[in-house]
Every structure is written in C-alpha cells, then in structure tokens.
Design a protein around this motif. Structure first.
Motif, PDB file in Angstrom:
ATOM      1  N   GLU A 188       0.852  -1.194   0.000  1.00  0.00           N
ATOM      2  CA  GLU A 188       0.000   0.000   0.000  1.00  0.00           C
ATOM      3  C   GLU A 188       0.878   1.230   0.000  1.00  0.00           C
ATOM      4  O   GLU A 188       1.853   1.297   0.766  1.00  0.00           O
ATOM      5  CB  GLU A 188      -0.851   0.033   1.277  1.00  0.00           C
ATOM      6  CG  GLU A 188      -2.184  -0.653   1.160  1.00  0.00           C
ATOM      7  CD  GLU A 188      -2.984  -0.549   2.448  1.00  0.00           C
ATOM      8  OE1 GLU A 188      -3.510  -1.584   2.881  1.00  0.00           O
ATOM      9  OE2 GLU A 188      -3.050   0.559   3.037  1.00  0.00           O
ATOM     10  N   ALA A 189       0.546   2.194  -0.829  1.00  0.00           N
ATOM     11  CA  ALA A 189       1.343   3.427  -0.877  1.00  0.00           C
ATOM     12  C   ALA A 189       0.535   4.521  -1.555  1.00  0.00           C
ATOM     13  O   ALA A 189      -0.538   4.272  -2.108  1.00  0.00           O
ATOM     14  CB  ALA A 189       2.639   3.185  -1.634  1.00  0.00           C
ATOM     15  N   THR A 190       1.079   5.722  -1.500  1.00  0.00           N
ATOM     16  CA  THR A 190       0.499   6.842  -2.240  1.00  0.00           C
ATOM     17  C   THR A 190       0.976   6.733  -3.684  1.00  0.00           C
ATOM     18  O   THR A 190       2.163   6.529  -3.912  1.00  0.00           O
ATOM     19  CB  THR A 190       0.990   8.170  -1.631  1.00  0.00           C
ATOM     20  OG1 THR A 190       0.648   8.175  -0.252  1.00  0.00           O
ATOM     21  CG2 THR A 190       0.380   9.365  -2.323  1.00  0.00           C
ATOM     22  N   ARG A 192       2.398   7.706  -7.298  1.00  0.00           N
ATOM     23  CA  ARG A 192       3.202   8.803  -7.830  1.00  0.00           C
ATOM     24  C   ARG A 192       2.466   9.392  -9.029  1.00  0.00           C
ATOM     25  O   ARG A 192       1.587   8.759  -9.609  1.00  0.00           O
ATOM     26  CB  ARG A 192       4.568   8.299  -8.282  1.00  0.00           C
ATOM     27  CG  ARG A 192       5.388   7.657  -7.196  1.00  0.00           C
ATOM     28  CD  ARG A 192       5.950   8.692  -6.237  1.00  0.00           C
ATOM     29  NE  ARG A 192       6.916   8.073  -5.357  1.00  0.00           N
ATOM     30  CZ  ARG A 192       8.221   8.074  -5.567  1.00  0.00           C
ATOM     31  NH1 ARG A 192       8.739   8.665  -6.632  1.00  0.00           N
ATOM     32  NH2 ARG A 192       9.038   7.481  -4.724  1.00  0.00           N
ATOM     33  N   ASP A 204      14.516   3.189  -7.733  1.00  0.00           N
ATOM     34  CA  ASP A 204      14.610   3.378  -6.269  1.00  0.00           C
ATOM     35  C   ASP A 204      14.050   2.169  -5.515  1.00  0.00           C
ATOM     36  O   ASP A 204      14.262   2.039  -4.314  1.00  0.00           O
ATOM     37  CB  ASP A 204      13.803   4.612  -5.824  1.00  0.00           C
ATOM     38  CG  ASP A 204      14.428   5.910  -6.303  1.00  0.00           C
ATOM     39  OD1 ASP A 204      15.566   5.858  -6.796  1.00  0.00           O
ATOM     40  OD2 ASP A 204      13.774   6.959  -6.189  1.00  0.00           O
ATOM     41  N   ASP A 206      10.978   1.776  -4.817  1.00  0.00           N
ATOM     42  CA  ASP A 206       9.889   2.260  -3.962  1.00  0.00           C
ATOM     43  C   ASP A 206       8.545   1.796  -4.547  1.00  0.00           C
ATOM     44  O   ASP A 206       7.709   2.595  -4.965  1.00  0.00           O
ATOM     45  CB  ASP A 206       9.969   3.782  -3.862  1.00  0.00           C
ATOM     46  CG  ASP A 206       8.965   4.331  -2.867  1.00  0.00           C
ATOM     47  OD1 ASP A 206       8.365   3.536  -2.116  1.00  0.00           O
ATOM     48  OD2 ASP A 206       8.772   5.565  -2.842  1.00  0.00           O
ATOM     49  N   CYS A 207       8.381   0.492  -4.613  1.00  0.00           N
ATOM     50  CA  CYS A 207       7.196  -0.116  -5.229  1.00  0.00           C
ATOM     51  C   CYS A 207       7.140  -1.571  -4.782  1.00  0.00           C
ATOM     52  O   CYS A 207       7.948  -1.996  -3.958  1.00  0.00           O
ATOM     53  CB  CYS A 207       7.305  -0.003  -6.755  1.00  0.00           C
ATOM     54  SG  CYS A 207       8.826  -0.680  -7.434  1.00  0.00           S
TER      55      CYS A 207
END
Lengths: 242, 242
Positions: A188-190, A192, A204, A206-207
C-alpha cells in the motif's frame, strides 16, 4: 483462400482470449471483481538517464525533457513524453490518456477494485504490462515491469501512477495484492504522478518488488494476478498515525 | 576507580536500552502490543551448501547434517544444528529452545501479536536479528537477515520458522507487517519448520524481501519495526480458496 485463413486466425484469437479470461476467473474468482487480461508490451529500449533533469517541471503538469536531458529547456515549453519507454511520443498531461488508448490500445477499466492479470511472465526482461484504471474521478496507470537491476537476475516491479500532478496524487492510496499458494503479499502506498518518471520509482525500488522465484509462486500457468484497489488517502493516513 | 568506571558503563547501557524502548514505542505505539528490541547477531561465517542433503531427515524431528553434507548419515542418529549460522552447536529439536535461550540469550515473547524492533540496520551483511515467539502452544523463531545475494547489494530477508516439524508448521499462518512513511507492506505465509534450513528459505526468496532503499523508508533512525501476528491456518486457507 486468404479469407478462410483470416477467419481461422480470428477464431484462434477468440479461443485464446476466452482461455485467458477463464484463467483469470480461476485465479481471482471473487464475485463482482472485474478481471482484466493484460498482455506484455516488450520495451524496445531503456534510457537510464532520462529522469536526470526531471524534477523541476513536475508541478507544472509537464513531463520531463527526457530524451534531451543534457540541454537546457524552458519547463513551460517542454513537451512531455509517453510513460511507455518504447514510445517516442511527446505531449501534455491532458492528452496522455487519449494517446495511451488510441496509439497503444491500452484498456481503461472502471471500478474501485479490479484484478490485473499479466500474461506471459516468462518473457525476457525488459517487458512492461500496463493498464489504465479509472476510479474516484481520476485515471491511474498500473505499470508492471520485468527488469534486470542485477545482471542475470530479472525482478518484477509494480507501481501505480496518477495521470495528474503530484499534489493530486497525494490524495490517494493504492493497494496491490498477490494471493496464491498459501502466501499473500500486500503493498500500500500513495501513487506517484506520471510527471515523475516511472523509471526512477522502479530504480529506487519504492514499489512492490518480486524476485523471479516469488513471482513464480504467485503465478498460475505463466500469468500473475494482481488485485488493485484505490481509496482516498484519509483512511490510510489515519491508520498510519496509529 | 574501576568500580566507578563499571558503574558509569552500566548506567550508559541502561540509558541506551531506555532510548531503544522509547524508539520502539514511537514507531509502533498501538496500545497493548508488546514491543521487543532486537539487537543484531553478526554472522561469523556462511556455508552455502549446508542444506544440500537436508530434505530426507526433516520429518523425523532432526535437523539436517549441515556441516558434514558430503558424508552419508543415518537420519535417526544425526544430531541437529543450531539455526544460528555462527554457532557450531548441534542437538535435537526438543532442546533447541533452551539452547537459544541459554547460550544466545535470545528473548522469548508471549502473545499473539508482537512488534519486533531490529536495531542498527546499517551494520554490514551478513547480520541476523532473531527472536523467539511463544504463541498458540508453540515456539516460533523470527529471523531477519541482511545478506548480499548480489554482490554490493545487501537485501533484508524476514521469515518465521516453527520450532517443530513441517507437519506441525502447516497448521499456522504468520503475518509480517511494515508500516511507515505512507507505505505498508504485508507478507502472510505458512511458517517453515526449523528442520528445513533457514538459508534455503532465504536463498529461494520465499519470504519477505526488502531492498536497502525500501528498508530505509520503513526504518526510523536505523531501526526497523516489524509487526508479527500468528494464527491457525484455517482462516487463511478459507480466504485463499475464495
């Protein structure tokens, strides 16, 4: 004769499509969830430095000057690039959706929760699987990429981008879920913004990141089903504060 | 003078411990959850082939003949090895818990849900963070390992092992959860038995895997908080069948 050959080809295509849908239903059979079969887009080239000068222009609704990153650009005038790597198209944020639909025939799905079924996971890296998702009054882009960050070791990276500005993206939370073989992985994330390069998100890490063996455990007959849900971020923030 | 120096050292240790607990409470402040600070165990050596002849003896409650993998062993007579890599101890399954408590001073925590706070994430690979978890009438071992699968690219691998047989392990589901910086990552799976080598679980990547940048996003001041929950697997299986 040519007519009959073409007819036979069309029938074969229909049978294949039906088979893919059957597989999708079998993998994610939750009633009411829309299952979308996504075929791979083989990336023709990778330009690792295309995000180098990208940061300044993201809030103006303009994608970064990717192909000409060494030159100096006026951010107001710079055209934007298609989020697909293999495509040389450039255009403003407002026309990204129509470009993706018309040129790349990328499906756009409605609904808060959908299932993304990526086929042919065995294809060599780099390969992309992409779908658009229309939800809560916005369009989102799900990118699943097979890439070799470490030579000879392909990994899968999945992320969700808003076709909008970073400020708009902050209002949402996306969830990706894999569920098979008595294993479950949730990310779960915001999201991009597509104005930030998808490549930098992936480089990065970041996923959602899967190594090949884990991707195989979650796959069914070469297809990977990813459950997708998008919500407004208030709930997520409240939970994060707990 | 020596007495005062020792007293000063003890006071400093107490202050450090208090600070770690404060950090833990800040990272995971959910009321009622037990937070355990886990300091790293630096692995002295790695023996990648120690699991090679391991499979045959796992159901007999005997850990595999790891150090002598080229020799032929009677599975009933082979002593077992401590799940910690740097330890040459060998013994049967029934005494693993007391060995880990007495020799390695590994804490054992009670409760269905706990928070594991691994400190000093910056330490070079290979490093282990280990805790025992007593729950539902069994003891589990949580292993977080920092390891370089690809040279120069350390990753973090987290898995839960049952101190019991593989058949007993099949009755449970464990969940590891990271939650910070508007990102959440959850991993759910059936625990493996300590009779199966933890190294093979990690080398297969069949566990929670974090690259360094993602571990940094989830860390607070060099410490990584992992929420742990264990349930009987009936619920998980029912959901997986959906």
């Amino acid at each position: 004769m040519l007519f009959f050959t073409q007819c036979f080809g069309a029938v074969l295509d229909l049978i294949h499509l039906r088979f893919q849908h059957y597989k999708a239903k079998r993998v994610f059979s939750a009633a009411g969830q829309l299952v979308c079969v996504v075929n791979p887009t083989h990336s023709l080239k990778y330009a690792p430095t295309r995000c180098a000068a990208a940061q300044a222009s993201t809030e103006q609704g303009i994608l970064p000057p990717c192909h000409h990153h060494e030159a100096v650009h006026d951010p107001q005038l710079v055209p934007c690039t298609c989020p697909l790597f293999s495509c040389p198209w450039e255009g403003h944020l407002e026309v990204v959706v129509s470009h993706l639909r018309q040129t790349h025939r990328i499906n756009i799905l409605q609904g808060a929760e959908i299932v993304f079924l990526a086929t042919d996971m065995h294809l060599p890296a780099p390969t992309d699987w992409i779908i658009m998702h229309s939800c809560l009054g916005h369009q989102f882009l799900l990118v699943l990429r097979k890439q070799e960050k470490y030579e000879g070791h392909p990994q899968f990276f999945a992320t969700m981008m808003l076709i909008g500005t970073p400020t708009q993206a902050d209002n949402f939370t996306y969830r990706l879920e894999l569920n098979r073989n008595q294993r479950r992985l949730k990310w779960e994330a915001t999201p991009r913004s597509v104005l930030e390069c998808v490549d930098s998100v992936i480089s990065d890490g970041d996923c959602l990141v899967l190594n090949t063996s884990l991707a195989q455990l979650f796959s069914d007959n070469g297809s990977l089903a990813i459950g997708i849900a998008i919500t407004t971020s208030k709930v997520h923030n409240a939970e994060a504060e707990m």
